[in-house]
Design an enzyme around this catalytic site. Structure first.
Site, PDB file in Angstrom:
ATOM      1  N   HIS A   1       0.973  -1.281   0.048  1.00  0.00           N
ATOM      2  CA  HIS A   1       0.009  -0.021  -0.033  1.00  0.00           C
ATOM      3  C   HIS A   1       0.927   1.310   0.048  1.00  0.00           C
ATOM      4  CE1 HIS A   1      -3.152   2.795   1.172  1.00  0.00           C
ATOM      5  NE2 HIS A   1      -3.871   1.981   0.582  1.00  0.00           N
TER       6      HIS A   1
ATOM      7  N   ASP B   1      -7.727  -5.227   0.628  1.00  0.00           N
ATOM      8  CA  ASP B   1      -8.514  -5.942  -0.629  1.00  0.00           C
ATOM      9  C   ASP B   1      -8.258  -7.482  -0.336  1.00  0.00           C
ATOM     10  OD1 ASP B   1      -9.806  -4.080  -2.152  1.00  0.00           O
ATOM     11  OD2 ASP B   1      -7.862  -3.847  -3.254  1.00  0.00           O
TER      12      ASP B   1
HETATM   13  N1  ACO Z   1       3.717  -8.136  -4.113  1.00  0.00           N
HETATM   14  C1  ACO Z   1       5.221  -8.253  -3.970  1.00  0.00           C
HETATM   15  N2  ACO Z   1       5.990  -7.059  -3.668  1.00  0.00           N
HETATM   16  C2  ACO Z   1       5.307  -6.118  -3.419  1.00  0.00           C
HETATM   17  C3  ACO Z   1       4.031  -5.860  -3.483  1.00  0.00           C
HETATM   18  C4  ACO Z   1       3.335  -6.908  -3.842  1.00  0.00           C
HETATM   19  N3  ACO Z   1       1.932  -6.923  -3.750  1.00  0.00           N
HETATM   20  N4  ACO Z   1       3.559  -4.555  -3.436  1.00  0.00           N
HETATM   21  C5  ACO Z   1       4.681  -3.844  -3.162  1.00  0.00           C
HETATM   22  N5  ACO Z   1       5.748  -4.758  -3.135  1.00  0.00           N
HETATM   23  C6  ACO Z   1       7.224  -4.636  -3.112  1.00  0.00           C
HETATM   24  C7  ACO Z   1       7.802  -3.997  -4.678  1.00  0.00           C
HETATM   25  O1  ACO Z   1       7.858  -5.009  -5.503  1.00  0.00           O
HETATM   26  C8  ACO Z   1       8.963  -3.028  -3.953  1.00  0.00           C
HETATM   27  O2  ACO Z   1       9.866  -3.986  -3.538  1.00  0.00           O
HETATM   28  P1  ACO Z   1      11.609  -3.473  -4.159  1.00  0.00           P
HETATM   29  O3  ACO Z   1      11.684  -2.048  -3.430  1.00  0.00           O
HETATM   30  O4  ACO Z   1      12.072  -4.692  -3.697  1.00  0.00           O
HETATM   31  O5  ACO Z   1      11.471  -3.326  -5.594  1.00  0.00           O
HETATM   32  C9  ACO Z   1       8.387  -2.530  -2.732  1.00  0.00           C
HETATM   33  O6  ACO Z   1       7.396  -3.521  -2.160  1.00  0.00           O
HETATM   34  C10 ACO Z   1       7.757  -1.184  -2.715  1.00  0.00           C
HETATM   35  O7  ACO Z   1       6.595  -1.408  -3.772  1.00  0.00           O
HETATM   36  P2  ACO Z   1       6.211  -0.302  -4.779  1.00  0.00           P
HETATM   37  O8  ACO Z   1       5.171  -1.068  -5.925  1.00  0.00           O
HETATM   38  O9  ACO Z   1       7.114   0.588  -5.317  1.00  0.00           O
HETATM   39  O10 ACO Z   1       4.961   0.567  -3.727  1.00  0.00           O
HETATM   40  P3  ACO Z   1       3.790   1.613  -4.256  1.00  0.00           P
HETATM   41  O11 ACO Z   1       3.621   2.379  -3.350  1.00  0.00           O
HETATM   42  O12 ACO Z   1       4.379   2.250  -5.566  1.00  0.00           O
HETATM   43  O13 ACO Z   1       2.753   0.599  -4.856  1.00  0.00           O
HETATM   44  C11 ACO Z   1       0.835  -0.752  -4.565  1.00  0.00           C
HETATM   45  C12 ACO Z   1       1.608   0.262  -3.997  1.00  0.00           C
HETATM   46  C13 ACO Z   1       0.571  -0.282  -6.126  1.00  0.00           C
HETATM   47  C14 ACO Z   1      -0.569  -0.958  -3.917  1.00  0.00           C
HETATM   48  C15 ACO Z   1       1.624  -2.080  -4.540  1.00  0.00           C
HETATM   49  O14 ACO Z   1       1.919  -2.468  -3.312  1.00  0.00           O
HETATM   50  C16 ACO Z   1       0.881  -3.140  -5.445  1.00  0.00           C
HETATM   51  O15 ACO Z   1       1.138  -3.384  -6.753  1.00  0.00           O
HETATM   52  N6  ACO Z   1       0.209  -4.142  -4.711  1.00  0.00           N
HETATM   53  C17 ACO Z   1      -0.635  -5.188  -5.375  1.00  0.00           C
HETATM   54  C18 ACO Z   1      -2.081  -4.689  -5.846  1.00  0.00           C
HETATM   55  C19 ACO Z   1      -2.859  -4.383  -4.991  1.00  0.00           C
HETATM   56  O16 ACO Z   1      -3.163  -5.211  -3.959  1.00  0.00           O
HETATM   57  N7  ACO Z   1      -3.634  -3.152  -4.721  1.00  0.00           N
HETATM   58  C20 ACO Z   1      -4.756  -2.758  -3.879  1.00  0.00           C
HETATM   59  C21 ACO Z   1      -4.272  -1.645  -3.184  1.00  0.00           C
HETATM   60  S1  ACO Z   1      -5.217  -1.266  -1.834  1.00  0.00           S
HETATM   61  C22 ACO Z   1      -6.728  -0.517  -2.405  1.00  0.00           C
HETATM   62  O17 ACO Z   1      -6.793  -0.078  -3.359  1.00  0.00           O
HETATM   63  C23 ACO Z   1      -7.877  -0.377  -1.287  1.00  0.00           C
END
Ligand code: ACO
Length: 355
Positions: free
Chosen positions: A250, A298
């Site tokens: 998140h 979620d």
């Molecule tokens: N699975 C695996 N690794 C993850 C996940 C995940 N779901 N989410 C974040 N990470 C990791 C990234 O790979 C990154 O690792 P790194 O630093 O080694 O490269 C680190 O955590 C930071 O992640 P970002 O994607 O840069 O974080 P950002 O804040 O940009 O993205 C997001 C947030 C888009 C929600 C992301 O966590 C994601 O894609 N999650 C999966 C989709 C999801 O569940 N969305 C629902 C959001 S909540 C809502 O809408 C109610």
């Protein structure tokens, strides 16, 4: 030329404007208009929370009755919208909802009433689209609270207790300051576009799997697990491939999503012996061990809706039907102190090409 400010990609940690609608406090609690959301969910109805978000304070009994009446009396689908739904017969309910809302044409000019009217119609738009696209007869709305009527429209069942649990989840989904769909709505509103155009923008943005679309993908991988070992293997494989696990991570909550923890606790009350819940906790622990990312709302919401007997088709539309009350508040807030949202970019293409 004015001074340029370079901000991080994805606007991470960038504060773009003020809001009085919601925030996360220093202890990681999500607050709606100053109240902790997990307390609101336990003590107040969906209608109370929606009134609070839209109007800035909790209603007294008379205000609540009037607000509930307004929503109830606008529940139905009129002939024009029904025609669109019949033509579309769209099984992807977010696509359906986006199309129906964008098509909608309002005759009256009272913007606040118009937005509430629109929000009140989401449950029927969703239900009717589902039923007609699956060759089912439409359901007649029942009497009852907003959640009771909604629960009936998406399951065909009358169940006040499950409807109450649904209302709790919808309150948790209702608002989250400058999330992607709300920010997109504010960009559209800032051009002085009408609310219908702004809602359409928000719906299109919510649909994406990194935002609202995530909740409809979570059960897909759970269905393939027979035991916790298979779930752990899946998590490890996704991480090894550098792929995301839906329902984790998140932008705001880096340690704990309070809404996810609330839903998990409720699940333990409602379905303590659920196998899927046991597997979910193992997945949550493994994700923390491997990537230090927490389960988001979620993740547990998908399991919760499954246990409430709600079909996966409705998961993201249900999020939309909750968040629309937040969108109303943000539309009003944006226009109350508007300035066109229009950032600049750093050009990385070629220069001086000759024709
Ligand atoms: N699975 C695996 N690794 C993850 C996940 C995940 N779901 N989410 C974040 N990470 C990791 C990234 O790979 C990154 O690792 P790194 O630093 O080694 O490269 C680190 O955590 C930071 O992640 P970002 O994607 O840069 O974080 P950002 O804040 O940009 O993205 C997001 C947030 C888009 C929600 C992301 O966590 C994601 O894609 N999650 C999966 C989709 C999801 O569940 N969305 C629902 C959001 S909540 C809502 O809408 C109610």
């Amino acid at each position: 030329m004015a001074e340029e400010i370079i901000v991080p990609k994805g606007l991470v940690n960038v504060i773009v404007d003020k809001t009085a609608i919601a925030t996360t406090d220093g202890n990681g609690n999500l607050l709606y208009r100053g109240y902790k959301v997990v307390e609101l969910v336990e003590k107040k109805s969906f209608e109370d929370a929606a009134y609070l978000i839209v109007n800035g304070r909790l209603p007294d009994q008379k205000e609540k009755d009037e607000f509930s009446y307004k929503i109830r009396s606008n529940f139905g689908v009129d002939a024009e919208a029904r025609k669109v739904i019949e033509i579309l017969k769209e099984k992807d309910l977010m696509r359906a909802l986006r199309n129906i809302v964008s098509f909608y044409h309002y005759k009256h000019t009272q913007v606040d009433d118009l937005m509430l009217e629109m929000a009140a119609k989401f449950p029927e738009f969703i239900s009717l689209s589902y039923r007609l696209s699956h060759g089912l007869e439409p359901l007649e709305p029942i009497e009852g609270t907003y959640s009771e009527r909604f629960y009936h429209l998406i399951t065909g069942k009358k169940d006040p207790l499950k409807a109450k649990y649904l209302g709790m989840l919808m309150t948790l989904y209702m608002e989250h300051e400058f999330n992607a769909s709300t920010f997109a709505l504010r960009v559209t509103a800032s051009t002085l576009a009408d609310p219908i155009s702004s809602f359409t923008t928000a719906l299109a943005t919510l649909k994406g799997p990194l935002h609202g679309g995530a909740n409809s993908e979570i059960l897909d991988f759970f269905k393939n697990f027979n035991n916790t070992e298979e779930a752990v293997r899946y998590v490890d494989q996704q991480i090894a491939k550098g792929e995301k696990v839906m329902g984790f991570g998140h932008r705001i909550y880096k340690r704990l999503d309070p809404r996810a923890q609330f839903v998990k606790a409720k699940l333990k009350e409602i379905a303590p012996d659920s196998k899927i819940l046991q597997i979910a906790e193992v997945v949550e622990n493994r994700m923390w061990e491997k990537k230090s990312v927490p389960a988001n709302l979620d993740f547990y919401a998908a399991i919760y809706m499954d246990i409430l007997g709600i079909s996966q088709d409705f998961y993201t539309p249900l999020f939309a039907a909750s968040r629309v009350f937040g969108w109303i508040a943000h539309y009003k807030e944006q226009l109350a102190d508007n300035r066109l949202i229009r950032p600049s970019s750093s050009y990385s293409g070629p220069l001086g090409l000759k024709l």
